[in-house]
Design a protein around this motif. Structure first.
Motif, PDB file in Angstrom:
ATOM      1  N   ALA A 173     -28.615  27.308 -21.455  1.00  0.00           N
ATOM      2  CA  ALA A 173     -28.955  25.917 -20.888  1.00  0.00           C
ATOM      3  C   ALA A 173     -27.568  24.993 -20.789  1.00  0.00           C
ATOM      4  CB  ALA A 173     -29.991  25.259 -21.532  1.00  0.00           C
ATOM      5  N   ILE A 174     -27.687  24.061 -20.026  1.00  0.00           N
ATOM      6  CA  ILE A 174     -26.667  22.987 -19.855  1.00  0.00           C
ATOM      7  C   ILE A 174     -27.340  21.855 -19.854  1.00  0.00           C
ATOM      8  CG2 ILE A 174     -25.333  24.471 -18.358  1.00  0.00           C
ATOM      9  CD1 ILE A 174     -25.869  22.445 -15.934  1.00  0.00           C
ATOM     10  N   ILE A 175     -26.624  20.783 -20.553  1.00  0.00           N
ATOM     11  CA  ILE A 175     -27.169  19.276 -20.433  1.00  0.00           C
ATOM     12  C   ILE A 175     -26.602  18.668 -19.551  1.00  0.00           C
ATOM     13  CG2 ILE A 175     -26.863  17.351 -22.075  1.00  0.00           C
ATOM     14  CD1 ILE A 175     -28.571  19.504 -23.502  1.00  0.00           C
ATOM     15  N   LEU A 176     -27.439  17.772 -18.827  1.00  0.00           N
ATOM     16  CA  LEU A 176     -27.184  16.899 -17.490  1.00  0.00           C
ATOM     17  C   LEU A 176     -27.539  15.540 -17.993  1.00  0.00           C
ATOM     18  CD1 LEU A 176     -26.711  16.377 -14.767  1.00  0.00           C
ATOM     19  CD2 LEU A 176     -28.810  17.358 -13.915  1.00  0.00           C
ATOM     20  N   HIS A 177     -26.672  14.710 -18.082  1.00  0.00           N
ATOM     21  CA  HIS A 177     -27.019  13.386 -18.318  1.00  0.00           C
ATOM     22  C   HIS A 177     -27.122  12.780 -16.898  1.00  0.00           C
ATOM     23  CE1 HIS A 177     -26.240  13.777 -22.542  1.00  0.00           C
ATOM     24  NE2 HIS A 177     -24.975  14.436 -22.129  1.00  0.00           N
ATOM     25  N   LEU A 178     -28.160  11.986 -16.470  1.00  0.00           N
ATOM     26  CA  LEU A 178     -27.944  11.171 -15.218  1.00  0.00           C
ATOM     27  C   LEU A 178     -28.023   9.575 -15.716  1.00  0.00           C
ATOM     28  CD1 LEU A 178     -30.802  13.165 -13.401  1.00  0.00           C
ATOM     29  CD2 LEU A 178     -28.245  13.213 -13.065  1.00  0.00           C
ATOM     30  N   LEU A 179     -27.304   8.836 -15.377  1.00  0.00           N
ATOM     31  CA  LEU A 179     -27.174   7.160 -15.620  1.00  0.00           C
ATOM     32  C   LEU A 179     -27.285   6.520 -14.201  1.00  0.00           C
ATOM     33  CD1 LEU A 179     -26.025   5.222 -17.642  1.00  0.00           C
ATOM     34  CD2 LEU A 179     -24.030   5.463 -16.705  1.00  0.00           C
ATOM     35  N   ARG A 180     -28.043   5.707 -14.365  1.00  0.00           N
ATOM     36  CA  ARG A 180     -28.265   4.798 -13.184  1.00  0.00           C
ATOM     37  C   ARG A 180     -27.067   3.588 -13.208  1.00  0.00           C
ATOM     38  NH1 ARG A 180     -32.973   0.881 -11.130  1.00  0.00           N
ATOM     39  NH2 ARG A 180     -32.080   0.685  -9.158  1.00  0.00           N
ATOM     40  N   HIS A 181     -26.630   3.423 -12.307  1.00  0.00           N
ATOM     41  CA  HIS A 181     -25.436   2.359 -12.091  1.00  0.00           C
ATOM     42  C   HIS A 181     -25.977   1.182 -12.716  1.00  0.00           C
ATOM     43  CE1 HIS A 181     -27.433   0.203  -8.850  1.00  0.00           C
ATOM     44  NE2 HIS A 181     -27.836   1.385  -8.461  1.00  0.00           N
ATOM     45  N   GLY A 182     -25.210   0.394 -13.251  1.00  0.00           N
ATOM     46  CA  GLY A 182     -25.257  -0.988 -13.608  1.00  0.00           C
ATOM     47  C   GLY A 182     -25.776  -2.036 -12.567  1.00  0.00           C
ATOM     48  N   GLU A 183     -26.092  -3.026 -13.042  1.00  0.00           N
ATOM     49  CA  GLU A 183     -26.750  -4.259 -12.344  1.00  0.00           C
ATOM     50  C   GLU A 183     -25.607  -4.562 -11.102  1.00  0.00           C
ATOM     51  OE1 GLU A 183     -28.368  -8.449 -13.126  1.00  0.00           O
ATOM     52  OE2 GLU A 183     -26.387  -8.034 -13.793  1.00  0.00           O
ATOM     53  N   PRO A 184     -26.174  -4.613  -9.724  1.00  0.00           N
ATOM     54  CA  PRO A 184     -25.356  -4.984  -8.657  1.00  0.00           C
ATOM     55  C   PRO A 184     -25.408  -6.457  -8.447  1.00  0.00           C
ATOM     56  CG  PRO A 184     -27.195  -4.196  -7.918  1.00  0.00           C
ATOM     57  CD  PRO A 184     -27.317  -4.317  -9.202  1.00  0.00           C
ATOM     58  N   GLU A 185     -24.259  -6.826  -7.711  1.00  0.00           N
ATOM     59  CA  GLU A 185     -24.130  -8.362  -7.591  1.00  0.00           C
ATOM     60  C   GLU A 185     -25.185  -9.057  -6.816  1.00  0.00           C
ATOM     61  OE1 GLU A 185     -20.479  -9.172  -5.658  1.00  0.00           O
ATOM     62  OE2 GLU A 185     -19.225  -8.847  -7.258  1.00  0.00           O
ATOM     63  N   THR A 186     -26.107  -8.101  -6.202  1.00  0.00           N
ATOM     64  CA  THR A 186     -27.081  -8.687  -5.459  1.00  0.00           C
ATOM     65  C   THR A 186     -28.596  -7.628  -5.666  1.00  0.00           C
ATOM     66  OG1 THR A 186     -26.398  -7.740  -3.286  1.00  0.00           O
ATOM     67  CG2 THR A 186     -26.114  -9.771  -3.583  1.00  0.00           C
ATOM     68  N   PRO A 187     -28.985  -7.870  -7.104  1.00  0.00           N
ATOM     69  CA  PRO A 187     -30.249  -6.952  -7.282  1.00  0.00           C
ATOM     70  C   PRO A 187     -31.063  -7.340  -6.492  1.00  0.00           C
ATOM     71  CG  PRO A 187     -29.824  -8.644  -8.951  1.00  0.00           C
ATOM     72  CD  PRO A 187     -28.700  -8.758  -8.047  1.00  0.00           C
ATOM     73  N   GLY A 188     -32.358  -6.359  -6.365  1.00  0.00           N
ATOM     74  CA  GLY A 188     -33.639  -6.544  -5.825  1.00  0.00           C
ATOM     75  C   GLY A 188     -33.597  -5.906  -4.487  1.00  0.00           C
ATOM     76  N   LEU A 189     -32.467  -5.655  -3.846  1.00  0.00           N
ATOM     77  CA  LEU A 189     -32.334  -5.271  -2.347  1.00  0.00           C
ATOM     78  C   LEU A 189     -32.861  -3.516  -2.244  1.00  0.00           C
ATOM     79  CD1 LEU A 189     -29.585  -7.162  -1.255  1.00  0.00           C
ATOM     80  CD2 LEU A 189     -31.683  -7.827  -1.451  1.00  0.00           C
ATOM     81  N   LEU A 190     -33.162  -3.245  -1.111  1.00  0.00           N
ATOM     82  CA  LEU A 190     -33.364  -1.765  -0.929  1.00  0.00           C
ATOM     83  C   LEU A 190     -31.917  -1.437  -0.385  1.00  0.00           C
ATOM     84  CD1 LEU A 190     -36.502  -1.593   1.137  1.00  0.00           C
ATOM     85  CD2 LEU A 190     -36.171  -1.228  -1.331  1.00  0.00           C
ATOM     86  N   MET A 191     -31.052  -0.798  -1.572  1.00  0.00           N
ATOM     87  CA  MET A 191     -29.520  -0.642  -1.342  1.00  0.00           C
ATOM     88  C   MET A 191     -29.436   0.777  -1.343  1.00  0.00           C
ATOM     89  SD  MET A 191     -27.793  -3.710  -3.504  1.00  0.00           S
ATOM     90  CE  MET A 191     -26.058  -2.691  -3.933  1.00  0.00           C
ATOM     91  N   GLY A 192     -29.591   1.420  -0.391  1.00  0.00           N
ATOM     92  CA  GLY A 192     -29.420   3.114   0.003  1.00  0.00           C
ATOM     93  C   GLY A 192     -27.963   3.138   0.140  1.00  0.00           C
ATOM     94  N   ARG A 193     -27.569   3.124   1.368  1.00  0.00           N
ATOM     95  CA  ARG A 193     -26.121   3.280   1.674  1.00  0.00           C
ATOM     96  C   ARG A 193     -25.369   1.977   1.618  1.00  0.00           C
ATOM     97  NH1 ARG A 193     -29.008   3.107   6.427  1.00  0.00           N
ATOM     98  NH2 ARG A 193     -28.278   1.446   7.968  1.00  0.00           N
ATOM     99  N   THR A 194     -26.131   0.815   1.436  1.00  0.00           N
ATOM    100  CA  THR A 194     -25.366  -0.390   1.316  1.00  0.00           C
ATOM    101  C   THR A 194     -24.474  -0.364   0.228  1.00  0.00           C
ATOM    102  OG1 THR A 194     -27.055  -1.743   2.493  1.00  0.00           O
ATOM    103  CG2 THR A 194     -25.716  -2.885   1.193  1.00  0.00           C
ATOM    104  N   ASP A 195     -23.184  -0.617   0.413  1.00  0.00           N
ATOM    105  CA  ASP A 195     -22.102  -0.428  -0.662  1.00  0.00           C
ATOM    106  C   ASP A 195     -22.102  -1.727  -1.390  1.00  0.00           C
ATOM    107  OD1 ASP A 195     -20.386   0.876  -2.342  1.00  0.00           O
ATOM    108  OD2 ASP A 195     -18.728   1.202  -0.886  1.00  0.00           O
ATOM    109  N   GLY A 196     -22.981  -2.075  -2.224  1.00  0.00           N
ATOM    110  CA  GLY A 196     -22.929  -3.306  -2.893  1.00  0.00           C
ATOM    111  C   GLY A 196     -21.954  -3.294  -3.923  1.00  0.00           C
ATOM    112  N   ALA A 197     -21.311  -4.147  -4.596  1.00  0.00           N
ATOM    113  CA  ALA A 197     -20.434  -4.198  -5.875  1.00  0.00           C
ATOM    114  C   ALA A 197     -21.154  -4.423  -7.019  1.00  0.00           C
ATOM    115  CB  ALA A 197     -19.331  -5.534  -5.574  1.00  0.00           C
TER     116      ALA A 197
END
Length: 189
Positions: free
Chosen positions: A3-27
């Motif tokens: 087995a291998i260990i896989l850590h998945l981390l969700r990115h931190g808060e974007p400048e404009t949270p709460g949007l449906l940001m798929g391909r939108t490249d929010g900072a």
């Protein structure tokens, strides 16, 4: 095969949270990046992979500095493409269409958007490309849920039960192979 260990981390808060940001490249915010570095400070990792979008990539770069690892960038770990809805607040979208999407994102994808099965296939290819005993992937909530669907067999409605807030860390023990399987080791908000 071991087995291998896989850590998945969700990115931190974007400048404009709460949007449906798929391909939108929010900072990302500085606070969001710092939270990701803190969340992963004690991880034993040999590689870092990140989505190519700034909110994940910049967190991976900061984590890489801390661990002295240069992250590799892989667009397969991007968020679901929300098509015409991308970058929009959910309140601005037709409620019936949005409800159909949340109930079954494969049968009712956003207009000109990606189907749920497409995201799972993309993430599965990203998982197949991983190489190493302990890898951190800095990604997005949808991609993390797609990994859980692919590796653990969760049905799409079950995946909404996982609270994957900004900076959430999900650790999986993965048995690679033609059809990999995984066990959830931990989830830290």
């Amino acid at each position: 095969m071991s087995a291998i260990i896989l850590h998945l981390l969700r990115h931190g808060e974007p400048e404009t949270p709460g949007l449906l940001m798929g391909r939108t490249d929010g900072a990302p915010t500085a606070r969001g990046i710092a939270a990701c570095v803190e969340q992963t400070a004690d991880l034993a990792i040999g590689a870092i992979v990140a989505s190519d979008l700034a909110r994940a990539r910049r967190a991976a770069e900061a984590i890489g500095e801390h661990h002295r690892i240069v992250p590799s960038i892989d667009a397969r770990w991007r968020e679901l493409d929300f098509g015409d809805w991308d970058g929009s607040a959910p309140a601005t979208i037709d409620p019936a269409a949005l409800s159909r999407f949340w109930d079954d994102p494969d049968a009712h994808p956003p207009p000109r958007g990606e189907r749920w099965s497409g995201l799972i296939a993309r993430v599965a290819a990203g998982i197949a490309a991983l190489d190493g005993p302990a890898t951190l992937v800095v990604t997005h909530g949808g991609a993390m849920r797609a990994a859980l669907a692919y590796l653990c067999g969760f049905a799409q409605p079950q995946l909404w039960a996982f609270d994957l807030s900004y900076g959430a860390l999900l650790t999986l023990k993965v048995w690679p192979g033609p059809r990999p399987a995984a066990q959830i080791v931990g989830l830290w908000p």
